[in-house]
Design a protein around this motif. Sequence first.
Motif, PDB file in Angstrom:
ATOM      1  N   GLN A  27      26.454  80.164 -56.767  1.00  0.00           N
ATOM      2  CA  GLN A  27      27.121  79.916 -55.487  1.00  0.00           C
ATOM      3  C   GLN A  27      26.204  79.069 -54.620  1.00  0.00           C
ATOM      4  N   ASN A  70      28.606  69.873 -56.358  1.00  0.00           N
ATOM      5  CA  ASN A  70      29.139  71.104 -55.783  1.00  0.00           C
ATOM      6  C   ASN A  70      30.669  71.122 -55.862  1.00  0.00           C
ATOM      7  N   SER A  73      31.774  71.918 -59.291  1.00  0.00           N
ATOM      8  CA  SER A  73      31.225  73.171 -59.824  1.00  0.00           C
ATOM      9  C   SER A  73      30.395  72.912 -61.082  1.00  0.00           C
TER      10      SER A  73
END
Length: 136
Positions: A27, A70, A73
Amino acid sequence: MYSKHKWLTFYRKLGFLLYSVAAVDKQVSPAEIDTLKREIQKNWLDFEDTADAFGSDAAFQIASVFDWLNNESYAAADAFREFEDFVRENPDFINQPAIKDRILFSANRIAFAFYGNNKKELTLLHQLERLLSGTV
């Protein structure tokens, strides 16, 4: 001393590295993104004066790559390998103490941005230190 292309490639690969630090725990927190932006402003914009094709400071490539990874992912381990490959292919560039110090400083700042760091981040930081010292 180094070409514009080398600097642009370095900043892009640094984006891969810093993303891997932020994403190693699966995360990326807003605090890590904010820290990345501050690191670019404080640690990289004044480092040297290469500009990208649009006339912006090449150091902004760090954030562009980070954001793209980001959004996609991208796997943290794959992102780290991208940086690792650059280091292995460019030892003369990376072996400059000022570059190594800034890389480690920025990576540590991002790792500590969200409630300190965890075991995965510490392991990755140790791996980075070994890579930069030439022991990997």
